[in-house]
Scaffold this motif. Structure first.
Motif, PDB file in Angstrom:
ATOM      1  N   UNK B 238      27.740  85.563  37.419  1.00 46.02           N
ATOM      2  CA  UNK B 238      28.367  84.485  38.233  1.00 46.02           C
ATOM      3  C   UNK B 238      27.562  83.656  39.061  1.00 46.02           C
ATOM      4  N   UNK B 239      27.917  82.395  39.529  1.00 46.98           N
ATOM      5  CA  UNK B 239      27.400  81.746  40.529  1.00 46.98           C
ATOM      6  C   UNK B 239      27.445  82.216  41.804  1.00 46.98           C
ATOM      7  N   UNK B 240      28.593  82.885  42.238  1.00 45.57           N
ATOM      8  CA  UNK B 240      28.936  83.448  43.338  1.00 45.57           C
ATOM      9  C   UNK B 240      29.924  84.723  43.181  1.00 45.57           C
ATOM     10  N   UNK B 241      29.286  85.798  44.006  1.00 41.08           N
ATOM     11  CA  UNK B 241      30.330  87.168  43.995  1.00 41.08           C
ATOM     12  C   UNK B 241      31.119  87.110  45.058  1.00 41.08           C
ATOM     13  N   UNK B 254      25.297  85.422  46.267  1.00 36.52           N
ATOM     14  CA  UNK B 254      25.075  84.341  45.409  1.00 36.52           C
ATOM     15  C   UNK B 254      24.223  83.229  46.058  1.00 36.52           C
TER      16      UNK B 254
END
Lengths: 178, 264
Positions: B238-241, B254
């Motif tokens: 993912x780009x962000x968690x 992220x």
């Protein structure tokens, strides 16, 4: 000493010379291990002294390089190396483990926060590795991909251990940060 | 080869303070906007709070992972994001439409046309071929059969299953079945993908194939994707968690401000 065995293994595929061995070793191990050219020559000199490699004629002679080939004895050493599983051994003392174990009883310390801060950093390392993985083609970059897989699994184990610490302590019942 | 030591700091991600979500992308491009979402099950002293004031925004082309232990509220969040359940408080906006303000039929249409679901249980219909499973949502949406099949074949090609289009689920491997399920979630140009432990039953290489597909749906189609997982290696795609604990967002990852350095 893996460099010694690595060079013997590469020479098992055919005669070569120092610089080419360095290039092949690095390419075949997915760029995970950079060899110093001086180290390659020193290792080759020792292998030659021990009768495991021997200088041979180069089809295209070049005064600046010596072509070497593996001897029967050298081939045997390489075969034994491949046939012997690597010792799993005792892991080195791990700072994270020690830190968490000491944090268990440390006064005035929010253990959940210690775990979460570590988890964030661990996950960001995994993200960085995954970004590298995404750029690789499974057909042409197999060595690099396998090397990243190994690293991912190592770091993933850390993430899972953090989860397990939390489960055992059930500190997950409280929010980790305010 | 992997000796890069560059440090990347993406704008809007350097800090983890709440409220920085929108800085990532233009708020206008947010496909999913969740505001102070709260979900309580039961009432009185037996009430259980599954989600507590969760705010989250997912932009076009973004893959966001929701991570946390069992019972942290991650599946509840996904259910509410997809309009399959209603929050006790708070708002869910999909492409700017507030789900709570929609009439039932309009909401059902938004769900059908905009949102694709991928679950661990694949829910493929055994009596239908891969192509028929994929085109079914379009047919239910009254698209002409021929058009629906054409769209299904196009998306099956995208997930690398052209040759398996006419096979039944039982003749496909677990990984192939999950790719059919992803094709079904994508078909009809749906812009929001909601995936709940989508690789649960697969071995790690097949699981990685599924994550590559989700990633590509974001990168190439501009889909927004929310991936619920308890697995760190999957969340790393993912780009962000977003970390959930007891129904609350406790942390984000992220920022990618630290490089591993490589050349070990």
């Amino acid at each position: 000493m893996p460099v010694r065995h690595g060079l013997l293994a590469l020479l098992g595929e055919g005669p070569s010379h120092g610089y080419q061995l360095k290039v092949d070793f690095e390419a075949r191990t997915g760029g995970s291990w950079t060899l110093n050219i001086g180290q390659v020559y020193t290792t080759l000199a020792r292998l030659e002294r021990d009768g495991l490699v021997i200088e041979v004629d180069d089809p295209e002679p070049d005064p600046d390089r010596r072509t070497v080939a593996v001897t029967d004895e050298g081939r045997k050493v390489a075969e034994e190396w491949f046939a012997t599983p690597v010792e799993v051994g005792t892991p080195p003392r791990d700072e994270l483990t020690i830190k968490v174990l000491l944090a268990l009883a440390a006064p005035d310390l929010d253990l959940a926060e210690v775990l979460q801060q570590q988890r964030r950093v661990t996950l960001e390392s995994l993200q960085e590795l995954t970004r590298r993985k995404r750029a690789l083609d499974p057909d042409t970059d197999l060595a690099a991909l396998l090397q990243i897989d190994a690293e991912v699994l190592r770091i993933e184990a850390q993430a899972r251990w953090l989860d397990q610490v939390e489960q055992r302590l059930a500190v997950g019942r409280r929010p980790a940060t305010s | 080869m992997n000796t890069t030591r560059t440090t990347t700091i993406r704008p809007g991600l350097a800090t983890r303070a709440p409220g920085t979500e929108h800085e990532r992308g233009d708020a206008m491009t947010a496909v999913l906007d969740i505001h102070e979402l709260h979900r309580t099950f039961g009432s009185g002293h037996t009430a259980v709070t599954a989600l507590d004031e969760v705010t989250l925004s997912v932009a076009r082309g973004e893959l966001v992972a929701i991570m946390g232990p069992s019972g942290c509220g991650k599946s509840t969040l996904l259910t509410l994001a997809g309009g399959l359940d209603e929050p006790t408080r708070g708002r869910v906006l999909v492409e700017g439409h507030d789900l709570a303000e929609q009439r039932a039929d309009a909401r059902a249409e938004l769900r059908r046309r905009t949102i694709g679901y991928v679950f661990q249980e694949l829910n493929l219909l055994p009596g239908l071929t891969a192509a028929e499973n994929v085109s079914l949502p379009l047919e239910l949406d009254r698209m002409r059969l021929r058009e629906a099949r054409r769209a299904a074949h196009a998306v099956l090609e995208e997930v690398g299953l052209t040759e398996h289009a006419d096979r039944f689920p039982e003749d496909l491997s677990g990984g192939e079945q999950q790719r059919v399920a992803i094709a079904r979630a994508l078909v009809g140009d749906r812009r929001l993908l909601l995936a709940d432990e989508p690789t649960g039953a697969l071995d790690s290489v097949a699981g990685e194939g599924v994550l590559r597909l989700l990633r590509r749906a974001c990168d190439e189609r501009g889909a927004a994707c929310v991936l619920v997982t308890h697995d760190a290696a999957q969340a790393a795609w993912a780009d962000r968690i977003v970390f959930l604990r007891d129904g609350r967002v406790v942390d984000h990852a992220g920022a990618a401000t630290v490089s591993l350095g490589g050349g070990r």
